[in-house]
Design an enzyme around this catalytic site. Structure first.
Site, short mmCIF file in Angstrom:
data_model
loop_
_atom_site.label_atom_id
_atom_site.label_comp_id
_atom_site.label_asym_id
_atom_site.label_seq_id
_atom_site.Cartn_x
_atom_site.Cartn_y
_atom_site.Cartn_z
N GLY A 95 16.61 55.14 -10.58
CA GLY A 95 17.37 55.53 -9.53
C GLY A 95 17.51 56.96 -9.45
N GLY A 97 15.10 59.51 -8.80
CA GLY A 97 14.29 59.86 -7.84
C GLY A 97 14.94 59.73 -6.42
CG ASN A 124 2.03 59.52 -6.41
OD1 ASN A 124 2.22 58.33 -6.55
ND2 ASN A 124 2.45 60.63 -6.71
CE1 TYR A 131 9.30 60.85 -2.68
CE2 TYR A 131 6.91 61.02 -2.12
CZ TYR A 131 8.06 61.45 -2.70
OH TYR A 131 8.10 62.35 -3.85
#
Length: 159
Positions: A95, A97, A124, A131
Site C-alpha cells: 500500500g 505506492g 509496465n 494506476y
C-alpha cells in the site's frame, strides 16, 4: 504504519539512490547523470523546481514521489506532475505506492491544482493496472515528445 513527509536536504542521497533503482528497473540505468548536488539545488536551492515526499516506516525509507508544478492554459490553473514514483521491492504490495499517490492528490487539491498527471512506460502493465485502479485515465491520444542533447542545442540554433 507508513508515514509520508516532505523530503529534507538530508534525504537527497536516498532520493538519488531511489532514482537510480527506478532507472535500473526501467532498463535505463546508464542514463542517470544526476548527482546529489544537482538534486539538492533542484529541490532546496535558491529557486526550487521540484519537490519530493518520502514514505517511511519506523524511520526506514520505503519509497518516494518526486513532483513539480506544471500549468494548463486551458484551465488557467497549475497542475501537479509526478516525475518519479518509486517503492522499494521489499515494500511493494503493502500500500506504499497508493499512499504516495493519495498524498500527492491531497497536495494537488490543497494547492488548487486542476490536474494530477504522470507518464508510465507502455510495457509496465503492472503499473498501468495499478494506476487505473487508483482512478487514473490513460491519455492514449497523446504522444510525449522530447528534444535533448545535440538535438536540443541544434533546435535552439546554437550548434
Amino acid at each position: 504504519m507508513t508515514q509520508i513527509r516532505f523530503a529534507r536536504p538530508e534525504d537527497v542521497s536516498t532520493i538519488l539512490r531511489f532514482v537510480r533503482e527506478l532507472a535500473e528497473f526501467e532498463r535505463e540505468a546508464d542514463k542517470v547523470v544526476a548527482t546529489e548536488a544537482l538534486l539538492h539545488e533542484a529541490m532546496f536551492g535558491e529557486r526550487p523546481v521540484a519537490e519530493a515526499v518520502i514514505a517511511e516506516r519506523e524511520g526506514e525509507p520505503l519509497g518516494m514521489a518526486l513532483f513539480f508544478h506544471n500549468f494548463s492554459t486551458w484551465t488557467g490553473w497549475r497542475g501537479l506532475y509526478l516525475e518519479d514514483l518509486y517503492v522499494t521491492p521489499e515494500a511493494r504490495g503493502q500500500g506504499v505506492g497508493a499512499a504516495l499517490l493519495r498524498h500527492l492528490a491531497g497536495i494537488a487539491v490543497d494547492r488548487g491544482c486542476t490536474r494530477f498527471e504522470w507518464a508510465v512506460l507502455d510495457w509496465n502493465e503492472k503499473a498501468i493496472s495499478f494506476y487505473k485502479a487508483m482512478g487514473a485515465e490513460p491519455m492514449d491520444e497523446w504522444t510525449v515528445n522530447r528534444v535533448s542533447g545535440d538535438a536540443l542545442t541544434k533546435l535552439a540554433g546554437r550548434g
